[in-house]
Design a protein around this motif. Structure first.
Motif, PDB file in Angstrom:
ATOM      1  N   PRO A 143     -41.536 -39.513  14.556  1.00  0.00           N
ATOM      2  CA  PRO A 143     -40.216 -39.877  14.186  1.00  0.00           C
ATOM      3  C   PRO A 143     -40.162 -39.761  12.714  1.00  0.00           C
ATOM      4  CG  PRO A 143     -41.049 -41.614  15.407  1.00  0.00           C
ATOM      5  CD  PRO A 143     -42.173 -40.562  15.327  1.00  0.00           C
ATOM      6  N   THR A 144     -40.899 -39.821  11.903  1.00  0.00           N
ATOM      7  CA  THR A 144     -40.899 -39.647  10.440  1.00  0.00           C
ATOM      8  C   THR A 144     -40.809 -38.258   9.799  1.00  0.00           C
ATOM      9  OG1 THR A 144     -42.391 -41.517  10.126  1.00  0.00           O
ATOM     10  CG2 THR A 144     -42.220 -40.128   8.111  1.00  0.00           C
ATOM     11  N   ALA A 145     -41.472 -37.293  10.777  1.00  0.00           N
ATOM     12  CA  ALA A 145     -41.289 -35.838  10.659  1.00  0.00           C
ATOM     13  C   ALA A 145     -39.891 -35.530  10.943  1.00  0.00           C
ATOM     14  CB  ALA A 145     -42.180 -35.072  11.407  1.00  0.00           C
ATOM     15  N   THR A 146     -39.229 -36.173  11.918  1.00  0.00           N
ATOM     16  CA  THR A 146     -37.843 -35.650  12.235  1.00  0.00           C
ATOM     17  C   THR A 146     -36.762 -36.230  11.118  1.00  0.00           C
ATOM     18  OG1 THR A 146     -38.463 -35.927  14.549  1.00  0.00           O
ATOM     19  CG2 THR A 146     -36.196 -36.077  14.133  1.00  0.00           C
ATOM     20  N   VAL A 147     -37.023 -37.537  10.868  1.00  0.00           N
ATOM     21  CA  VAL A 147     -36.368 -38.039   9.734  1.00  0.00           C
ATOM     22  C   VAL A 147     -36.322 -36.999   8.430  1.00  0.00           C
ATOM     23  CG1 VAL A 147     -36.093 -39.854   8.096  1.00  0.00           C
ATOM     24  CG2 VAL A 147     -36.225 -40.329  10.485  1.00  0.00           C
ATOM     25  N   ASP A 148     -37.766 -36.584   8.074  1.00  0.00           N
ATOM     26  CA  ASP A 148     -37.888 -35.535   6.855  1.00  0.00           C
ATOM     27  C   ASP A 148     -37.133 -34.658   6.896  1.00  0.00           C
ATOM     28  OD1 ASP A 148     -39.553 -37.766   5.970  1.00  0.00           O
ATOM     29  OD2 ASP A 148     -41.252 -36.733   6.223  1.00  0.00           O
ATOM     30  N   LEU A 149     -37.085 -34.097   8.352  1.00  0.00           N
ATOM     31  CA  LEU A 149     -36.398 -32.627   8.725  1.00  0.00           C
ATOM     32  C   LEU A 149     -35.107 -32.886   8.488  1.00  0.00           C
ATOM     33  CD1 LEU A 149     -36.645 -29.436   9.594  1.00  0.00           C
ATOM     34  CD2 LEU A 149     -36.621 -30.488  11.835  1.00  0.00           C
ATOM     35  N   LEU A 150     -34.568 -33.756   8.959  1.00  0.00           N
ATOM     36  CA  LEU A 150     -33.268 -34.399   9.094  1.00  0.00           C
ATOM     37  C   LEU A 150     -32.644 -34.632   7.373  1.00  0.00           C
ATOM     38  CD1 LEU A 150     -30.526 -34.945  10.708  1.00  0.00           C
ATOM     39  CD2 LEU A 150     -31.134 -37.180  10.596  1.00  0.00           C
ATOM     40  N   ALA A 151     -33.267 -35.108   6.751  1.00  0.00           N
ATOM     41  CA  ALA A 151     -33.043 -35.466   5.384  1.00  0.00           C
ATOM     42  C   ALA A 151     -33.103 -34.155   4.680  1.00  0.00           C
ATOM     43  CB  ALA A 151     -33.990 -36.296   4.562  1.00  0.00           C
ATOM     44  N   ALA A 152     -34.156 -33.285   4.544  1.00  0.00           N
ATOM     45  CA  ALA A 152     -34.297 -31.731   4.246  1.00  0.00           C
ATOM     46  C   ALA A 152     -33.020 -30.850   4.499  1.00  0.00           C
ATOM     47  CB  ALA A 152     -35.563 -31.182   4.679  1.00  0.00           C
ATOM     48  N   ALA A 153     -32.861 -30.954   5.755  1.00  0.00           N
ATOM     49  CA  ALA A 153     -31.602 -30.350   6.278  1.00  0.00           C
ATOM     50  C   ALA A 153     -30.308 -30.787   5.634  1.00  0.00           C
ATOM     51  CB  ALA A 153     -31.376 -30.253   7.871  1.00  0.00           C
TER      52      ALA A 153
ATOM     53  N   ALA B 192     -30.046 -32.243   2.589  1.00  0.00           N
ATOM     54  CA  ALA B 192     -29.981 -31.674   1.096  1.00  0.00           C
ATOM     55  C   ALA B 192     -29.791 -30.267   1.171  1.00  0.00           C
ATOM     56  CB  ALA B 192     -31.446 -32.045   0.838  1.00  0.00           C
ATOM     57  N   GLU B 193     -30.247 -29.497   2.075  1.00  0.00           N
ATOM     58  CA  GLU B 193     -30.002 -28.009   2.132  1.00  0.00           C
ATOM     59  C   GLU B 193     -28.487 -27.675   2.195  1.00  0.00           C
ATOM     60  OE1 GLU B 193     -31.446 -24.009   1.567  1.00  0.00           O
ATOM     61  OE2 GLU B 193     -32.788 -25.831   1.558  1.00  0.00           O
ATOM     62  N   LEU B 194     -28.050 -28.421   3.287  1.00  0.00           N
ATOM     63  CA  LEU B 194     -26.652 -28.192   3.520  1.00  0.00           C
ATOM     64  C   LEU B 194     -25.793 -28.615   2.194  1.00  0.00           C
ATOM     65  CD1 LEU B 194     -24.594 -27.164   5.675  1.00  0.00           C
ATOM     66  CD2 LEU B 194     -24.318 -29.620   6.334  1.00  0.00           C
ATOM     67  N   LYS B 195     -26.079 -29.529   1.476  1.00  0.00           N
ATOM     68  CA  LYS B 195     -25.164 -30.309   0.531  1.00  0.00           C
ATOM     69  C   LYS B 195     -25.272 -29.114  -0.424  1.00  0.00           C
ATOM     70  CE  LYS B 195     -24.794 -33.774  -2.827  1.00  0.00           C
ATOM     71  NZ  LYS B 195     -25.533 -34.233  -4.009  1.00  0.00           N
ATOM     72  N   GLU B 196     -26.500 -28.380  -0.843  1.00  0.00           N
ATOM     73  CA  GLU B 196     -26.462 -27.488  -1.762  1.00  0.00           C
ATOM     74  C   GLU B 196     -25.667 -26.124  -1.507  1.00  0.00           C
ATOM     75  OE1 GLU B 196     -30.120 -24.441  -3.503  1.00  0.00           O
ATOM     76  OE2 GLU B 196     -30.552 -26.694  -3.061  1.00  0.00           O
ATOM     77  N   HIS B 197     -25.783 -25.891  -0.170  1.00  0.00           N
ATOM     78  CA  HIS B 197     -25.124 -24.706   0.333  1.00  0.00           C
ATOM     79  C   HIS B 197     -23.617 -24.950   0.103  1.00  0.00           C
ATOM     80  CE1 HIS B 197     -24.084 -21.277   2.896  1.00  0.00           C
ATOM     81  NE2 HIS B 197     -23.210 -21.923   3.506  1.00  0.00           N
ATOM     82  N   LEU B 198     -23.076 -26.069   0.589  1.00  0.00           N
ATOM     83  CA  LEU B 198     -21.639 -26.136   0.398  1.00  0.00           C
ATOM     84  C   LEU B 198     -21.133 -26.348  -0.942  1.00  0.00           C
ATOM     85  CD1 LEU B 198     -21.163 -28.613   3.667  1.00  0.00           C
ATOM     86  CD2 LEU B 198     -20.779 -26.174   3.440  1.00  0.00           C
ATOM     87  N   GLU B 199     -22.048 -27.080  -1.728  1.00  0.00           N
ATOM     88  CA  GLU B 199     -21.626 -26.877  -3.276  1.00  0.00           C
ATOM     89  C   GLU B 199     -21.330 -25.537  -3.675  1.00  0.00           C
ATOM     90  OE1 GLU B 199     -24.406 -29.784  -4.816  1.00  0.00           O
ATOM     91  OE2 GLU B 199     -23.264 -31.512  -4.415  1.00  0.00           O
ATOM     92  N   GLN B 200     -22.035 -24.900  -3.534  1.00  0.00           N
ATOM     93  CA  GLN B 200     -22.229 -23.430  -3.765  1.00  0.00           C
ATOM     94  C   GLN B 200     -20.987 -22.720  -3.234  1.00  0.00           C
ATOM     95  OE1 GLN B 200     -25.727 -21.386  -3.103  1.00  0.00           O
ATOM     96  NE2 GLN B 200     -27.006 -22.660  -4.425  1.00  0.00           N
ATOM     97  N   CYS B 201     -20.563 -22.971  -2.050  1.00  0.00           N
ATOM     98  CA  CYS B 201     -19.669 -22.460  -1.206  1.00  0.00           C
ATOM     99  C   CYS B 201     -18.148 -22.823  -2.125  1.00  0.00           C
ATOM    100  CB  CYS B 201     -19.512 -22.742   0.111  1.00  0.00           C
ATOM    101  SG  CYS B 201     -20.568 -22.160   1.338  1.00  0.00           S
ATOM    102  N   THR B 202     -18.031 -24.160  -2.390  1.00  0.00           N
ATOM    103  CA  THR B 202     -16.862 -24.534  -2.870  1.00  0.00           C
ATOM    104  C   THR B 202     -16.491 -24.366  -4.363  1.00  0.00           C
ATOM    105  OG1 THR B 202     -17.875 -26.807  -3.353  1.00  0.00           O
ATOM    106  CG2 THR B 202     -16.663 -26.363  -1.083  1.00  0.00           C
ATOM    107  N   ALA B 203     -18.014 -24.130  -5.243  1.00  0.00           N
ATOM    108  CA  ALA B 203     -17.946 -23.963  -6.532  1.00  0.00           C
ATOM    109  C   ALA B 203     -17.057 -22.610  -6.897  1.00  0.00           C
ATOM    110  CB  ALA B 203     -19.352 -23.881  -7.192  1.00  0.00           C
ATOM    111  N   ALA B 204     -17.348 -21.589  -6.027  1.00  0.00           N
ATOM    112  CA  ALA B 204     -16.612 -20.201  -6.365  1.00  0.00           C
ATOM    113  C   ALA B 204     -15.202 -20.243  -5.822  1.00  0.00           C
ATOM    114  CB  ALA B 204     -17.355 -19.264  -5.198  1.00  0.00           C
ATOM    115  N   GLY B 205     -14.504 -21.310  -5.268  1.00  0.00           N
ATOM    116  CA  GLY B 205     -13.369 -21.363  -4.771  1.00  0.00           C
ATOM    117  C   GLY B 205     -13.074 -20.139  -4.009  1.00  0.00           C
ATOM    118  N   ALA B 206     -11.909 -19.627  -4.060  1.00  0.00           N
ATOM    119  CA  ALA B 206     -11.264 -18.782  -2.884  1.00  0.00           C
ATOM    120  C   ALA B 206     -10.532 -17.496  -3.901  1.00  0.00           C
ATOM    121  CB  ALA B 206     -10.486 -19.141  -1.755  1.00  0.00           C
ATOM    122  N   PRO B 207     -10.991 -16.776  -4.843  1.00  0.00           N
ATOM    123  CA  PRO B 207     -10.352 -15.821  -5.647  1.00  0.00           C
ATOM    124  C   PRO B 207      -9.608 -14.833  -4.625  1.00  0.00           C
ATOM    125  CG  PRO B 207     -12.755 -15.611  -6.169  1.00  0.00           C
ATOM    126  CD  PRO B 207     -12.432 -16.803  -4.890  1.00  0.00           C
ATOM    127  N   ASN B 208      -8.316 -14.325  -4.845  1.00  0.00           N
ATOM    128  CA  ASN B 208      -7.421 -13.346  -4.223  1.00  0.00           C
ATOM    129  C   ASN B 208      -7.419 -13.885  -2.773  1.00  0.00           C
ATOM    130  OD1 ASN B 208      -7.093 -11.994  -6.563  1.00  0.00           O
ATOM    131  ND2 ASN B 208      -9.021 -11.084  -6.134  1.00  0.00           N
TER     132      ASN B 208
END
Length: 159
Positions: free
Chosen positions: A43-53, A55-71
């Motif tokens: 269960p700890t490994a699953t929780v670690d995988l979920l937490a890592a996922a 964190a990775e999604l947060k970083e990905h979406l912050e990069q997505c939204t930082a660029a905006g939607a030029p044009n």
């Protein structure tokens, strides 16, 4: 030879035959499967995988939204869909603000992230030719994708 001796010899021979058959059956039968060398995920490994996922999604979406939607070009693999086509003839840009990050849930074939809130402020030219700014809000921002373990952590791929 007495009757008792014959019974003892016959009984002894019978025991030898039974033991021989048992030895043959035991030696030719398949071995019991050994325990797997890799234990099931804890269960700890699953929780670690979920937490890592998450964190990775947060970083990905912050990069997505930082660029905006030029044009008016919305970044790919970000789960952003804005219905500006009915109000804008031309979109100059869109700025995004994450109010609540979608929460990751692991599935057999990847992950699902749901429950996010996203605000988009779109600027451009309206259908009437006048400058226009509109704000769009979604409280059900969701994404799907694949997740894989790597030697350095995880690899998250948003569809």
């Amino acid at each position: 030879m007495t009757r008792r001796t014959r019974w003892l010899l016959g009984g002894g021979a019978m025991i030898v035959v039974v033991l021989a058959i048992a030895a043959i059956v035991w030696s030719t039968s398949g071995r019991t499967p050994e325990a797997s060398s890799s234990p099931p995920p804890s269960p700890t490994a699953t929780v670690d995988l979920l937490a890592a996922a998450q964190a990775e999604l947060k970083e990905h979406l912050e990069q997505c939204t930082a660029a905006g939607a030029p044009n008016g070009v919305v970044p790919d693999a970000c789960g952003i869909r804005i219905p500006w086509g009915t109000e804008f003839a031309v979109v100059a840009d869109a700025r995004f603000r994450i109010e609540r990050m979608p929460q990751v849930a692991l599935s057999d074939d990847g992950f699902v992230a749901e429950g996010g809130e996203l605000v988009a402020t779109v600027t451009g030219t309206g259908q009437d030719g006048a400058p226009r700014t509109e704000t769009y809000r979604t409280d059900d921002w969701s994404l799907r994708g694949d997740i894989a373990r790597t030697t350095t952590g995880i690899d998250l791929t948003v569809w």
